[in-house]
Design a protein around this motif. Structure first.
Motif, short mmCIF file in Angstrom:
data_model
loop_
_atom_site.label_atom_id
_atom_site.label_comp_id
_atom_site.label_asym_id
_atom_site.label_seq_id
_atom_site.Cartn_x
_atom_site.Cartn_y
_atom_site.Cartn_z
N ASP A 131 43.40 34.74 41.89
CA ASP A 131 44.57 35.71 40.89
C ASP A 131 44.46 37.00 41.47
N HIS A 185 45.87 31.32 45.27
CA HIS A 185 46.90 31.99 44.00
C HIS A 185 46.41 33.35 43.95
N HIS A 188 48.61 37.43 43.94
CA HIS A 188 50.01 38.45 43.88
C HIS A 188 50.11 39.46 44.69
ZN LIG Z 1 48.57 34.76 38.84
#
Ligand SMILES: [Zn+2]
Length: 375
Positions: free
Chosen positions: A320, A13, A15
């Motif tokens: 993240d 996970h 971005h």
């Molecule tokens: Zn995230």
């Protein structure tokens, strides 16, 4: 006793990011917590976080500069071609792919540019909240039309646009305490009317959002893709009282949703609850991103708690990363160290054999992602 440095990783996970390298302050070293502006107060706030001090030292060692924020920023600004640098960075920790939630930031990052700058295998995840917002902003009031446009968007994303999973951040909107009473179409239609009647009050959209989650759970099952659901902490606008993954248990235990593969994203600080859910339900996986690497001090505890009950084939490594490739790199580095300590202790206690340590580490760091996404 264990050394897992050679095990490759897939980041479950993160971005896309397109930062400008700032020679004064290197933003990808920032944590996701704290205010992110450049004021003296917010810089002092971040600089007093243990994660940030550690990250600065680790990156200074990689860049061959003094372990200060200023020296790292300067050395980073001087690396030259971004793609070449990221390749070298990722090779040093065996980063082989990124499962990437393109729903943050908004407006979306130009993925062509991102691919040029971050040359690794990308597995894009389709987030449902931007299309929900677009449909509400357009004031689509016919429920069938709303649902058709919403579901067609998901089908197209999976079948034609290369997305490999679907994601929701309902924890940032109306919370994870889904009400099964909102399952029927009549409730969805009434929910749409309520959402349109009070566009500025987020909780007015709860019935609609709950209803759409139930639809996505069925659609993901039919499309044979996993559904990622944000749980646990996040940016300050999270609905903090309603982000515990345990709130999803009532829904996920229903027979009609047991065949949908659900990945609880982040989980921290509710790692124990998520571990129990991943053990009790046949369709639940857990991801450790965000807690790893940003809650640095908790890294060993996070892996330990995840392993409390969850089968190790249900646990994903993730970072993240949201503002630079270094965040994935730092997460990979600290996860390998923590897993070596945690699994070493389990072996000393006689709970696992010497050979099971690497098997478990490999599953969490890369194997489970390969199996989930067909990598
Ligand atoms: Zn995230």
């Amino acid at each position: 006793m264990y050394d897992f440095r050679e095990i490759p990783v897939i980041d479950n996970h993160c971005h896309p990011y397109l930062f400008e390298v700032n020679p004064a302050r290197y933003e990808p070293l920032d944590t996701f917590v704290g205010t992110r502006d450049g004021s003296a107060e917010s810089i002092a706030h971040r600089d007093a976080m243990i994660y940030q001090r550690w990250a600065t030292r680790e990156l200074a060692a990689f860049l061959g500069c003094a372990p200060t924020i200023e020296a790292v920023a300067k050395a980073r600004a001087a690396v030259g071609d971004e793609g070449t640098y990221v390749k070298r960075l990722f090779a040093s920790e065996g980063v082989q792919g990124l499962v990437i939630d393109t729903g943050y930031p908004q407006p979306p990052v130009d993925m062509t540019r991102f691919r040029e700058r971050v040359p690794t295998t990308l597995y894009p995840v389709y987030r449902i909240e931007p299309p929900i917002k677009a449909l509400l902003d357009r004031r689509v009031s016919d429920f069938s039309e709303f649902v058709r446009a919403f579901e067609d968007g998901i089908r197209r994303a999976i079948r034609e646009e290369g997305f490999i999973a679907v994601k929701s951040i309902i924890a940032y909107r109306t919370g994870l305490d889904l009400d099964l009473a909102n399952e029927p179409d009549g409730m969805g239609a009434a929910g749409l009317a309520m959402a349109l009647a009070e566009p500025d009050r987020m909780m007015a959209s709860k019935a609609l959002r709950d209803h759409l989650i139930f639809r996505v759970l069925r659609l993901c099952r039919d499309l044979d893709v996993s559904f990622h659901i944000h749980t646990g902490i996040g940016d300050p606008d999270i609905v903090l009282a309603r982000c515990n993954p345990a709130l999803l248990n009532e829904t996920l235990k229903q027979p009609q949703y047991r065949e949908t593969r659900v990945v609880l994203i982040h989980c921290y600080p509710y790692v124990e609850e998520a571990s129990w859910m991943a053990s009790a339900l046949p369709n639940v996986w857990m991801d450790l991103s965000e807690g790893v690497p940003f809650a640095l001090v908790a890294t060993d505890r996070i892996f330990e708690k995840a392993l409390d009950l969850a089968p190790f084939n249900r646990i994903f490594f993730g970072s993240d990363a949201f503002s630079g490739p270094e965040q994935t790199w730092l997460a990979a580095k600290v996860s390998k160290q923590a897993l070596a300590r945690v699994l070493g202790t389990l072996h000393e206690r006689g709970y696992i054999t010497a050979g099971e340590g690497p098997e478990i580490a490999e599953a969490i760091l890369i194997g489970n992602a390969k199996r989930m996404y067909g990598a």
